[in-house]
Design an enzyme around this catalytic site. Structure first.
Site, PDB file in Angstrom:
ATOM      1  N   LYS A  78       0.838  -1.197   0.000  1.00  0.00           N
ATOM      2  CA  LYS A  78       0.000   0.000   0.000  1.00  0.00           C
ATOM      3  C   LYS A  78       0.876   1.252   0.000  1.00  0.00           C
ATOM      4  O   LYS A  78       1.879   1.324   0.731  1.00  0.00           O
ATOM      5  CB  LYS A  78      -0.906  -0.024   1.236  1.00  0.00           C
ATOM      6  CG  LYS A  78      -1.916   1.112   1.324  1.00  0.00           C
ATOM      7  CD  LYS A  78      -2.805   0.910   2.546  1.00  0.00           C
ATOM      8  CE  LYS A  78      -3.833   2.017   2.688  1.00  0.00           C
ATOM      9  NZ  LYS A  78      -4.726   1.807   3.847  1.00  0.00           N
ATOM     10  N   SER A 152      -9.322   2.152   2.566  1.00  0.00           N
ATOM     11  CA  SER A 152      -8.348   2.815   1.717  1.00  0.00           C
ATOM     12  C   SER A 152      -7.307   1.868   1.116  1.00  0.00           C
ATOM     13  O   SER A 152      -6.508   2.289   0.260  1.00  0.00           O
ATOM     14  CB  SER A 152      -7.620   3.908   2.521  1.00  0.00           C
ATOM     15  OG  SER A 152      -6.904   3.366   3.609  1.00  0.00           O
ATOM     16  N   SER A 176     -10.021   0.089   6.815  1.00  0.00           N
ATOM     17  CA  SER A 176      -9.369   0.177   5.510  1.00  0.00           C
ATOM     18  C   SER A 176      -8.776  -1.120   4.979  1.00  0.00           C
ATOM     19  O   SER A 176      -8.396  -1.189   3.811  1.00  0.00           O
ATOM     20  CB  SER A 176      -8.274   1.252   5.541  1.00  0.00           C
ATOM     21  OG  SER A 176      -8.846   2.523   5.657  1.00  0.00           O
TER      22      SER A 176
END
Length: 447
Positions: A78, A152, A176
């Site tokens: 990420k 996210s 997330s």
């Protein structure tokens, strides 16, 4: 010829250790799949093709290859976690495009275990929202590209669901990991506080955000979790007879759970009952103040992250979010409201070992440029489909998303498992029982 894209991390690492395949062959095949599919999915912000192949060769030359738990396994990271030599943009034009001098501690642990970082994945700006879109890209759900992958950690989830990598690294400050995992049919675990390192100086949204794995199987999630936590993989075991509470109630007043997600939780409850567990309906005593407590922490975390950045380079929704959070910075940093919530919920987890809920209230919003829309429309879209995750970031307790059933569109559905502190292994064992009794298709049929 054996195809390695779409295989699990456990299968790949075993084959590499036994020298049935080289790390370069595995990585090259996954890079080819990324090149073929990512134009439709939008999982990656940047792909490290040449560097990944060189690092795969370095793994093959290691003297401890036969002991590496993730030998030659391609992994996506990420884009809010530092990867040595790559910029860390966090989905924003306001962040510097300069190479990181060293790996984040979790990335370093993955590399030490033999994993090869093939790229950094898209996130919403500053990882604020539950849809992954922004000036650097839009991540779509491989099961239904008209829908957002979630956020996210949406790019990481989309990469795994499309078979572009077998596992990916993400983090979870308000859901997330669990939100995109639920959208994309993946297994994830948000560890309890302090189990996996967050990294010195990195944003944790006042201790709410935890790093964790995204995987297609419980075995892979367990394997990657053990590497991130710096422990030996625990043996797969029956968790014993557990007291499982099933709740279909939304923690946020006015937000209802749609039928497919309620049905998934009922189905999972039936599977666990047949596995021998004591299952009954029971709702946690969520306080009416949970919505305002969540909003205060959500906006304050963004305010802290945005402080060193040029506000003119942030999108409007992020600027508004940060501005609303600034008045809450002092009260949120005290931790008093989080401790109050823990005290309120602890008796429930004295009576029950595990809480089972739907993972989401409804499917994710349409994929698109949500960053160009107003703040309120983003917040309403997020809270209406993902009200069930934030409470467990506020408490700091472990929680999982596990696939269970399908939506009318054919995309995956999912449930959430929550436990008291220190019960990560128990949750993984319980998820393994669900997987055994209700096997799911591992990746989206994109070819």
């Amino acid at each position: 010829m054996t195809t390695w894209a779409g295989r699990t991390a456990a299968e790949i690492s075993a084959a590499v250790r036994e020298k049935r395949v080289t790390p370069r062959e595995v990585v090259a095949e996954h890079l080819a799949r990324i090149e073929r599919l990512d134009g439709r999915v939008g999982a990656f912000r940047t792909v490290r093709a040449e560097a990944a192949l060189a690092e795969a060769d370095e793994v093959a030359a290691r003297g401890d290859l036969a002991e590496l738990p993730l030998a030659g396994v391609p992994v996506a990271v990420k884009d809010n976690l530092a990867v040595r030599g790559e910029s860390r943009r966090i989905g924003s034009a306001a962040t510097p495009d300069t190479p990181a001098p060293q790996d984040h501690v979790t990335v370093a642990r993955l590399r030490a275990a033999g994993a090869v970082v093939v790229g950094l994945t898209n996130v919403p700006e500053l990882c604020v929202f539950g849809t992954t879109d922004g000036v650097l890209g839009i991540a779509r759900n491989p099961w239904d590209p008209t829908r957002s992958a979630g956020g996210s950690s949406g790019g990481s989830a989309a990469a795994v669901a499309a078979g572009m990598v077998p596992i990916a690294l993400g983090n979870d400050g308000m859901g997330s990991l669990r939100i995109p995992a639920a959208n994309c049919g993946l297994v994830t675990i948000k560890p309890g506080q302090g189990v996996v390192p967050t990294g010195d100086g990195d944003s944790t949204w006042f201790g709410m955000s935890e790093n964790g794995p995204l995987a297609t199987t419980v075995e892979d999630a367990r394997l990657m979790f053990s590497v991130l936590a710096g422990t030996e993989p625990g043996p797969v075991s029956a968790p014993g007879v557990l007291r499982v509470a099933v709740s279909l109630r939304s923690p946020l007043a006015g937000v209802t759970i749609s039928r497919p997600y309620a049905a998934a939780a009922r189905d999972a409850a039936g599977l666990l009952m047949r596995a021998g567990h004591q299952v009954r309906r029971a709702d946690p005593p969520y306080p009416m103040s949970l919505a305002t407590t969540s909003l205060a922490h959500w906006t304050a975390g963004t305010a802290a992250d945005a402080r060193p950045l040029d506000p003119q380079l942030l999108t409007r929704r992020t600027r508004v979010h940060a501005r609303l959070g600034r008045p809450f910075l002092r009260t949120v940093s005290s931790g008093a409201s989080r401790e109050q919530l823990r005290r309120r919920l602890e008796p429930f987890f004295t009576e029950h070992d595990v809480l089972l809920t739907p993972a989401l209230a409804r499917r994710s919003p349409k994929a698109g440029p949500w960053h160009e829309r107003g703040w309120l429309s983003n917040v309403l879209a997020n809270t209406n489909y993902s009200p069930l995750t934030p409470a467990w970031n506020l408490t700091g307790w472990p929680a999982m998303s596990v696939p269970c059933g399908t939506l009318p569109s054919g995309a995956p559905c999912a449930v959430q498992l929550v436990g008291r502190p220190g019960t990560e292994s128990r949750l993984l064992d319980l998820a393994g029982q669900l997987e055994e009794r209700n096997p799911w298709q591992r990746t989206a049929p994109m070819d």
